[in-house]
Design a protein around this motif. Structure first.
Motif, PDB file in Angstrom:
ATOM      1  N   ASN A   1       0.813  -1.033   0.163  1.00 11.67           N
ATOM      2  CA  ASN A   1      -0.061   0.047   0.106  1.00 11.67           C
ATOM      3  C   ASN A   1       0.785   1.094  -0.087  1.00 11.67           C
ATOM      4  N   LYS A   2       0.501   2.316   0.052  1.00 15.87           N
ATOM      5  CA  LYS A   2       1.147   3.784  -0.156  1.00 15.87           C
ATOM      6  C   LYS A   2       2.255   3.780   1.113  1.00 15.87           C
ATOM      7  N   GLY A   3       1.659   3.697   2.174  1.00 15.11           N
ATOM      8  CA  GLY A   3       2.487   3.772   3.299  1.00 15.11           C
ATOM      9  C   GLY A   3       3.557   2.658   3.423  1.00 15.11           C
ATOM     10  N   ILE A   4       3.315   1.512   3.375  1.00 16.69           N
ATOM     11  CA  ILE A   4       4.096   0.212   3.290  1.00 16.69           C
ATOM     12  C   ILE A   4       5.263   0.503   2.251  1.00 16.69           C
ATOM     13  N   SER A   5       4.858   0.845   0.882  1.00 15.92           N
ATOM     14  CA  SER A   5       5.603   1.106  -0.091  1.00 15.92           C
ATOM     15  C   SER A   5       6.801   2.281   0.034  1.00 15.92           C
ATOM     16  N   ALA A   6       6.284   3.385   0.630  1.00 19.05           N
ATOM     17  CA  ALA A   6       7.201   4.427   0.781  1.00 19.05           C
ATOM     18  C   ALA A   6       8.332   3.929   1.850  1.00 19.05           C
ATOM     19  N   VAL A   7       7.751   3.154   3.174  1.00 24.64           N
ATOM     20  CA  VAL A   7       8.627   2.866   4.172  1.00 24.64           C
ATOM     21  C   VAL A   7       9.674   1.606   3.522  1.00 24.64           C
ATOM     22  N   THR A   8       9.083   0.775   2.682  1.00 23.06           N
ATOM     23  CA  THR A   8      10.039  -0.349   2.409  1.00 23.06           C
ATOM     24  C   THR A   8      11.067   0.470   1.197  1.00 23.06           C
ATOM     25  N   LEU A   9      10.638   1.351   0.663  1.00 29.34           N
ATOM     26  CA  LEU A   9      11.616   1.989  -0.400  1.00 29.34           C
ATOM     27  C   LEU A   9      13.018   2.762   0.433  1.00 29.34           C
ATOM     28  N   THR A  10      12.339   3.339   1.209  1.00 34.10           N
ATOM     29  CA  THR A  10      13.585   3.948   2.272  1.00 34.10           C
ATOM     30  C   THR A  10      14.552   3.060   2.782  1.00 34.10           C
ATOM     31  N   ILE A  11      13.662   1.867   3.361  1.00 29.23           N
ATOM     32  CA  ILE A  11      14.756   0.941   4.059  1.00 29.23           C
ATOM     33  C   ILE A  11      15.551   0.265   2.585  1.00 29.23           C
ATOM     34  N   VAL A  12      15.169  -0.058   1.734  1.00 31.55           N
ATOM     35  CA  VAL A  12      15.813  -0.852   0.570  1.00 31.55           C
ATOM     36  C   VAL A  12      16.700   0.316   0.132  1.00 31.55           C
ATOM     37  N   GLY A  13      16.448   1.392   0.247  1.00 26.87           N
ATOM     38  CA  GLY A  13      17.666   2.266  -0.279  1.00 26.87           C
ATOM     39  C   GLY A  13      18.720   2.357   0.755  1.00 26.87           C
ATOM     40  N   ALA A  14      18.267   2.388   1.853  1.00 27.52           N
ATOM     41  CA  ALA A  14      19.253   2.457   3.324  1.00 27.52           C
ATOM     42  C   ALA A  14      20.205   1.223   2.939  1.00 27.52           C
ATOM     43  N   ILE A  15      19.463   0.058   2.622  1.00 24.75           N
ATOM     44  CA  ILE A  15      20.388  -1.163   2.722  1.00 24.75           C
ATOM     45  C   ILE A  15      21.321  -1.053   1.597  1.00 24.75           C
ATOM     46  N   THR A  16      20.994  -0.859   0.462  1.00 25.10           N
ATOM     47  CA  THR A  16      21.707  -1.070  -0.669  1.00 25.10           C
ATOM     48  C   THR A  16      23.046   0.118  -0.475  1.00 25.10           C
ATOM     49  N   GLY A  17      22.614   1.222   0.324  1.00 25.49           N
ATOM     50  CA  GLY A  17      23.715   2.183   0.445  1.00 25.49           C
ATOM     51  C   GLY A  17      24.873   1.739   1.363  1.00 25.49           C
ATOM     52  N   LEU A  18      24.420   0.582   2.258  1.00 25.07           N
ATOM     53  CA  LEU A  18      25.502   0.119   3.057  1.00 25.07           C
ATOM     54  C   LEU A  18      27.001  -0.220   2.487  1.00 25.07           C
ATOM     55  N   ASP A  19      27.180  -0.182   1.066  1.00 26.04           N
ATOM     56  CA  ASP A  19      28.308  -0.707   0.378  1.00 26.04           C
ATOM     57  C   ASP A  19      29.180   0.508   0.295  1.00 26.04           C
ATOM     58  N   GLY A  20      28.503   1.409   0.725  1.00 26.06           N
ATOM     59  CA  GLY A  20      29.617   2.931   0.815  1.00 26.06           C
ATOM     60  C   GLY A  20      29.400   3.418  -0.582  1.00 26.06           C
ATOM     61  N   SER A  21      28.974   3.259  -1.527  1.00 28.14           N
ATOM     62  CA  SER A  21      29.057   3.955  -2.944  1.00 28.14           C
ATOM     63  C   SER A  21      27.746   4.891  -3.114  1.00 28.14           C
ATOM     64  N   GLY A  22      26.607   4.402  -2.561  1.00 30.19           N
ATOM     65  CA  GLY A  22      25.307   5.205  -2.767  1.00 30.19           C
ATOM     66  C   GLY A  22      24.725   4.792  -4.187  1.00 30.19           C
ATOM     67  N   PHE A  23      25.459   4.852  -5.109  1.00 27.06           N
ATOM     68  CA  PHE A  23      25.048   4.618  -6.520  1.00 27.06           C
ATOM     69  C   PHE A  23      24.880   2.992  -7.026  1.00 27.06           C
ATOM     70  N   SER A  24      25.311   2.363  -6.351  1.00 25.71           N
ATOM     71  CA  SER A  24      25.334   0.804  -6.764  1.00 25.71           C
ATOM     72  C   SER A  24      24.011   0.131  -6.584  1.00 25.71           C
ATOM     73  N   GLY A  25      23.286   0.658  -5.608  1.00 18.50           N
ATOM     74  CA  GLY A  25      21.867   0.085  -5.374  1.00 18.50           C
ATOM     75  C   GLY A  25      20.686   0.816  -5.765  1.00 18.50           C
ATOM     76  N   ILE A  26      21.188   2.202  -6.456  1.00 19.72           N
ATOM     77  CA  ILE A  26      19.869   2.956  -6.835  1.00 19.72           C
ATOM     78  C   ILE A  26      19.017   2.522  -8.139  1.00 19.72           C
ATOM     79  N   SER A  27      19.650   1.790  -8.868  1.00 19.80           N
ATOM     80  CA  SER A  27      18.890   1.097 -10.005  1.00 19.80           C
ATOM     81  C   SER A  27      18.002   0.316  -9.451  1.00 19.80           C
ATOM     82  N   LEU A  28      18.321  -0.740  -8.159  1.00 19.58           N
ATOM     83  CA  LEU A  28      17.346  -1.716  -7.581  1.00 19.58           C
ATOM     84  C   LEU A  28      16.342  -0.832  -7.245  1.00 19.58           C
ATOM     85  N   ALA A  29      16.668   0.344  -6.259  1.00 18.31           N
ATOM     86  CA  ALA A  29      15.650   1.157  -5.898  1.00 18.31           C
ATOM     87  C   ALA A  29      14.471   1.493  -6.852  1.00 18.31           C
ATOM     88  N   GLY A  30      15.114   1.941  -8.133  1.00 18.61           N
ATOM     89  CA  GLY A  30      14.246   2.119  -9.290  1.00 18.61           C
ATOM     90  C   GLY A  30      13.424   0.984  -9.767  1.00 18.61           C
TER      91      GLY A  30
END
Length: 464
Positions: free
Chosen positions: A360-389
Motif C-alpha cells: 500500500n502507499k505507506g508500506i511502499s514508501a517505508v520499504t523504498l526508504t529501507i531498501v535504499g538505506a540497505i543498498t547504500g551500506l556498500d558505501g557507494s550510494g550509487f550501486s543500489g539506486i537502480s535496484l531502488a528504481g
C-alpha cells in the motif's frame, strides 16, 4: 521474482547488525569486520587457507578502490601544511574571516557553498576546495572542525549528491530502472530533497549548538592547519610574497572551477584536476620559501601528507573491505560462490525485503526508504539506486500510482546513507580534510539523517 538467500546472505546480514551495534556503542569495528570477512570466506570456499587469504585480498581490494581518495586527501593536506608554515593561509582566510564571524554563519555559509559547488562538480573536488580555504576561517569563528565536516558532508554528499539536479547521474540511473523520464524523477524529488535537506541540516545545527554550549563537543583543530605553524617560523616569505601567493592560489582554484565547467569534468576527473593543481602549488611555494633546501622540503611535505592520509584510512580499510563484499567485490575477492541469479549480497537482501512486505502507499514508501538505506551500506550510494528504481516500478504498478515519488525516495535514501553521510569510508573526504575521526562524524550524522529520512518518508506517503 524472488531471490535465493543463502547462508552467505544471512551471515553478511548478521555482521551488518553487529557492526552497526558496535558503532552505536562507540566501539572499534575493525576486529568484527575482519572476523566477518574470514567467516564469509570460510563458508563460501570451505577452505581455511583460502579464507585466511581472503582477509588479505579484501584489504588489497579496499585500498585499491580507496586509493584515489587517499591520494587527493594526502596531497591537499601536504599543500595545507606549507600554506600554514609560510603564513600564506592567514592571508587567504583574512577576507573570509570578515564575512564569517559566528559559528552559525560559518556552518550555513560553508554548507550552502558546498551544496552549490557539489551540484556542478560533485562533492569530492568541492570538499578539497572548501576545506583548503574555509576550514581555518570557520575554526576562528568558533565552529569546531567536526561542525565544518558535518556542514560539508550533509550539504555536499547529502543534499547535492542525492538530488544531483545538474549532472543528473543519479536520477538517470533510477529513472532508467523505473522506466520513467529523467525529468519526471527530478521533478518528483524536489519536495523530498527540500524536506530531507532542511530537516537534516537544521537538526544537525541544533545538536551542534547544544553540544557546543554544554561543552560536550571537543573537536581538535585540524592538525595539518595548526601543527606546521608551531614548527616553522612565520618569516619564510615576505608579506608581499604571501599576498601574491594567496591571490595565485585562489586564481588557480577558480581556473579549476572554470575548467571543470568548460571541459565537463566530473567526479574523479575533477578531483584529479584539484589534486594536480595542489601538487604544483606546493612545489612552487616550496621553491620560493625554502630555496636551497626546497627539494628536501618538498619531499618532507609529501611524506607528512601521506602519513596523515594513511593514518586516517587505517581504521577504515577493514570495514570498507567487509562492505565491498556486499557488492561486486565478492566475486573479485572470494570468487563466484553466490547463486547465478544473485546481483550481490546487499542487492539480494534488498529485493528479498521488498517481496516480504504487503503493498500500500505507506508500506511502499517505508520499504523504498529501507531498501535504499540497505543498498547504500556498500558505501557507494550509487550501486543500489537502480535496484531502488526497479522496486519503485514494481510497487507503483501494484498500487497504481506514485512511480516517480517512490523512485526519488529510494534514490535519496540510498545516497544519503551510502554516498555518504553515515557509512564511515564514504564520508572520509570531509572527515580527513577537517582532521576529524570519520566514525565520530558518522555518529554525529546518525540522528539528523535518521530523523530526516523518517520525516521525508512520511511526506512521500502523502505525495504518492
Amino acid at each position: 521474482m524472488g531471490v535465493e538467500l543463502t547462508a552467505l546472505h544471512w551471515m553478511y546480514l548478521l555482521f551488518i547488525v553487529l557492526i552497526i551495534g558496535f558503532m552505536v556503542a562507540r566501539k572499534d569495528t575493525s576486529f568484527v569486520c575482519i572476523i566477518g570477512i574470514f567467516l564469509l570466506g570460510m563458508v563460501a570456499t570451505h577452505s581455511l587457507s583460502t579464507a585466511v587469504s581472503v582477509v588479505f585480498n579484501s584489504f588489497i581490494y579496499a585500498i585499491t578502490e580507496l586509493l584515489p581518495t587517499i591520494l587527493v586527501i594526502s596531497v591537499i593536506v601536504a599543500m595545507s601544511k606549507i600554506l600554514t608554515a609560510t603564513g600564506i593561509n592567514d592571508m587567504m582566510v583574512s577576507p573570509f574571516a570578515k564575512l564569517i564571524r559566528t559559528p552559525g554563519g560559518a556552518y550555513w555559509t560553508i554548507g550552502l557553498l558546498m551544496m552549490v559547488i557539489s551540484w556542478f562538480f560533485w562533492p569530492s573536488p568541492a570538499v578539497a576546495i572548501m576545506g583548503a580555504v574555509l576550514l581555518p576561517v570557520a575554526i576562528r569563528a568558533g565552529l569546531p572542525a567536526l561542525g565544518v565536516a558535518v556542514a560539508m558532508n550533509l550539504f555536499g554528499h547529502g543534499i547535492a549528491l542525492s538530488s544531483d539536479f545538474v549532472i543528473q547521474g543519479a536520477p538517470k540511473l533510477t529513472a532508467d530502472a523505473a522506466n520513467l523520464p529523467v525529468s519526471q524523477v527530478v521533478a518528483a524529488s524536489v519536495p523530498l530533497v527540500l524536506v530531507m535537506g532542511i530537516v537534516t541540516t537544521v537538526t544537525a545545527f541544533i545538536l551542534l549548538r547544544r553540544d557546543m554550549k554544554n561543552g560536550k563537543l571537543r573537536s581538535p583543530l585540524n592538525e595539518n592547519v595548526t601543527a606546521a605553524k608551531a614548527e616553522q617560523p612565520p618569516s619564510l616569505l615576505s608579506k608581499k610574497a604571501k599576498i601574491a601567493f594567496a591571490f595565485m592560489i585562489l586564481f588557480l582554484f577558480a581556473l579549476n572551477v572554470v575548467a571543470m565547467s568548460y571541459l565537463h569534468l566530473q567526479g574523479g576527473d575533477a578531483t584529479a584536476l584539484v589534486g594536480g593543481t595542489s601538487i604544483f602549488i606546493l612545489i612552487l611555494i616550496a621553491l620560493f620559501a625554502h630555496k636551497q633546501n626546497s627539494f628536501e622540503e618538498i619531499t618532507n611535505y609529501f611524506i607528512e601528507g601521506f602519513q596523515f592520509g594513511f593514518k586516517i584510512f587505517g581504521a577504515v580499510i577493514p570495514i570498507a573491505a567487509f562492505f565491498y563484499l556486499g557488492d561486486t567485490g565478492f566475486a573479485k575477492i572470494i570468487g563466484e560462490y553466490l547463486p547465478n541469479s544473485s546481483h550481490g549480497i546487499v542487492n539480494d537482501l534488498g529485493v528479498a525485503l521488498a517481496h516480504l512486505v504487503p503493498l500500500n502507499k505507506g508500506i511502499s514508501a517505508v520499504t523504498l526508504t529501507i531498501v535504499g538505506a540497505i543498498t547504500g551500506l556498500d558505501g557507494s550510494g550509487f550501486s543500489g539506486i537502480s535496484l531502488a528504481g526497479s522496486i519503485a516500478h514494481l510497487f507503483s504498478t501494484a498500487i497504481g500510482t506514485g512511480a516517480a515519488t517512490l523512485t526519488a525516495l529510494g534514490q535519496i535514501s540510498a545516497i544519503w546513507v551510502g554516498g555518504g553521510t553515515l557509512v564511515p569510508w564514504a564520508l572520509i573526504p570531509a572527515a580527513a580534510i577537517c582532521g576529524v575521526d570519520p566514525f565520530e562524524l558518522a555518529r554525529r550524522n546518525l540522528v539528523p539523517v535518521t530523523i530526516g529520512l523518517v520525516v521525508t518518508t512520511i511526506v512521500a506517503m502523502f505525495l504518492i
